[in-house]
Write a protein that holds these residues in place. Structure first.
Motif, PDB file in Angstrom:
ATOM      1  N   ARG A  38       0.804  -1.218   0.000  1.00 40.51           N
ATOM      2  CA  ARG A  38       0.000   0.000   0.000  1.00 40.51           C
ATOM      3  C   ARG A  38       0.836   1.266   0.000  1.00 40.51           C
ATOM      4  O   ARG A  38       0.530   2.227  -0.704  1.00 40.51           O
ATOM      5  CB  ARG A  38      -0.921  -0.008   1.224  1.00 40.51           C
ATOM      6  N   ASN A  46      -3.667  -3.616  -2.928  1.00 42.02           N
ATOM      7  CA  ASN A  46      -4.014  -2.667  -1.874  1.00 42.02           C
ATOM      8  C   ASN A  46      -5.392  -2.095  -2.179  1.00 42.02           C
ATOM      9  O   ASN A  46      -5.875  -2.191  -3.311  1.00 42.02           O
ATOM     10  CB  ASN A  46      -2.950  -1.566  -1.765  1.00 42.02           C
ATOM     11  N   GLU A  48      -6.524   0.905  -2.645  1.00 39.76           N
ATOM     12  CA  GLU A  48      -6.603   1.947  -3.672  1.00 39.76           C
ATOM     13  C   GLU A  48      -6.534   1.354  -5.076  1.00 39.76           C
ATOM     14  O   GLU A  48      -7.241   1.778  -5.983  1.00 39.76           O
ATOM     15  CB  GLU A  48      -5.508   2.995  -3.462  1.00 39.76           C
ATOM     16  N   GLU A  49      -5.684   0.357  -5.264  1.00 40.66           N
ATOM     17  CA  GLU A  49      -5.588  -0.320  -6.554  1.00 40.66           C
ATOM     18  C   GLU A  49      -6.913  -1.014  -6.896  1.00 40.66           C
ATOM     19  O   GLU A  49      -7.362  -0.984  -8.041  1.00 40.66           O
ATOM     20  CB  GLU A  49      -4.450  -1.348  -6.493  1.00 40.66           C
ATOM     21  N   ILE A  51      -9.902  -0.147  -5.796  1.00 42.62           N
ATOM     22  CA  ILE A  51     -10.875   0.905  -6.109  1.00 42.62           C
ATOM     23  C   ILE A  51     -10.645   1.417  -7.526  1.00 42.62           C
ATOM     24  O   ILE A  51     -11.598   1.638  -8.282  1.00 42.62           O
ATOM     25  CB  ILE A  51     -10.810   2.045  -5.070  1.00 42.62           C
ATOM     26  N   ALA A  52      -9.376   1.596  -7.913  1.00 38.56           N
ATOM     27  CA  ALA A  52      -9.072   2.041  -9.274  1.00 38.56           C
ATOM     28  C   ALA A  52      -9.583   1.039 -10.296  1.00 38.56           C
ATOM     29  O   ALA A  52     -10.198   1.416 -11.309  1.00 38.56           O
ATOM     30  CB  ALA A  52      -7.562   2.245  -9.441  1.00 38.56           C
ATOM     31  N   THR A  82      -6.662   6.489 -11.879  1.00 35.11           N
ATOM     32  CA  THR A  82      -5.583   6.745 -10.930  1.00 35.11           C
ATOM     33  C   THR A  82      -6.191   7.322  -9.660  1.00 35.11           C
ATOM     34  O   THR A  82      -6.804   8.398  -9.692  1.00 35.11           O
ATOM     35  CB  THR A  82      -4.555   7.726 -11.529  1.00 35.11           C
ATOM     36  N   VAL A  83      -6.043   6.589  -8.565  1.00 35.26           N
ATOM     37  CA  VAL A  83      -6.603   6.985  -7.272  1.00 35.26           C
ATOM     38  C   VAL A  83      -5.523   7.705  -6.480  1.00 35.26           C
ATOM     39  O   VAL A  83      -4.400   7.209  -6.362  1.00 35.26           O
ATOM     40  CB  VAL A  83      -7.105   5.742  -6.502  1.00 35.26           C
ATOM     41  N   SER A  84      -5.862   8.866  -5.926  1.00 38.96           N
ATOM     42  CA  SER A  84      -4.929   9.639  -5.099  1.00 38.96           C
ATOM     43  C   SER A  84      -5.252   9.437  -3.626  1.00 38.96           C
ATOM     44  O   SER A  84      -6.366   9.718  -3.185  1.00 38.96           O
ATOM     45  CB  SER A  84      -5.029  11.130  -5.428  1.00 38.96           C
ATOM     46  N   LEU A  85      -4.281   8.943  -2.879  1.00 36.81           N
ATOM     47  CA  LEU A  85      -4.396   8.756  -1.437  1.00 36.81           C
ATOM     48  C   LEU A  85      -3.522   9.813  -0.783  1.00 36.81           C
ATOM     49  O   LEU A  85      -2.306   9.848  -1.000  1.00 36.81           O
ATOM     50  CB  LEU A  85      -3.931   7.350  -1.048  1.00 36.81           C
ATOM     51  N   ILE A  94      -8.894   9.287   0.398  1.00 35.44           N
ATOM     52  CA  ILE A  94      -8.867   9.223  -1.060  1.00 35.44           C
ATOM     53  C   ILE A  94      -9.484  10.529  -1.523  1.00 35.44           C
ATOM     54  O   ILE A  94     -10.672  10.764  -1.350  1.00 35.44           O
ATOM     55  CB  ILE A  94      -9.638   8.000  -1.583  1.00 35.44           C
ATOM     56  N   VAL A  97      -9.884  10.825  -8.054  1.00 35.79           N
ATOM     57  CA  VAL A  97      -9.700   9.769  -9.047  1.00 35.79           C
ATOM     58  C   VAL A  97      -9.647  10.458 -10.402  1.00 35.79           C
ATOM     59  O   VAL A  97     -10.511  11.275 -10.723  1.00 35.79           O
ATOM     60  CB  VAL A  97     -10.855   8.745  -9.039  1.00 35.79           C
TER      61      VAL A  97
END
Length: 142
Positions: A38, A46, A48-49, A51-52, A82-85, A94, A97
């Motif tokens: 992550r 992870n 975020e991946e 969710i993307a 592309t998800v931004s954390l 998050i 996106v």
């Protein structure tokens, strides 16, 4: 009502613990996830991946539906999400996106393509779920 499920298992502390994720379809079957996957470049997946992947898939299917309403069928579409954390004062969030779409749609005008893409972005269930800024860059190939 349609319901889908996934499970996550975890043991140990946040940094040295280990987990795995299994989905109903078993596309993910005890797939490893953890701190290094992550926050670094460790093995596994992870949240975020995932969710993307869900957002890219949902948006692209929704776009296919919107194109169909306009009498159009895509020859090919590819969406990268592309998800931004971001780290905040109270943890992580998050925040955004970004969807990057490339599509080849015979007979589509730029206007019809842009309209369908914007309606798909707003209407896909994953977009509706996320409390994040969602941006779209859409390119129609000839």
């Amino acid at each position: 009502m349609i319901k889908r499920w996934a499970t996550a298992e975890w043991s140990g502390a946040i940094k040295d613990g280990k987990g795995n994720i299994t989905t109903q379809s078993t596309v993910l079957d005890h797939t490893q996830y953890g701190f290094n996957a992550r926050f670094a470049e460790g093995p596994g997946t992870n949240p975020e991946e995932l969710i993307a992947a869900a957002h890219a898939g949902c948006f692209t299917m929704a776009l296919s539906g919107k194109l169909g309403e306009a009498g159009l069928t895509a020859e090919r579409m590819q969406t990268k999400a592309t998800v931004s954390l971001d780290k905040t004062d109270d943890g992580f969030t998050i925040s955004a996106v970004h969807l990057e779409l490339t599509a080849k749609i015979p007979g589509a005008s730029q206007e019809a393509f842009n309209d369908a893409a914007q309606r798909a972005k707003a209407g896909c269930p994953v977009s509706k779920l996320l409390n994040a800024q969602i941006t779209l860059e859409a390119k129609l190939e000839s």
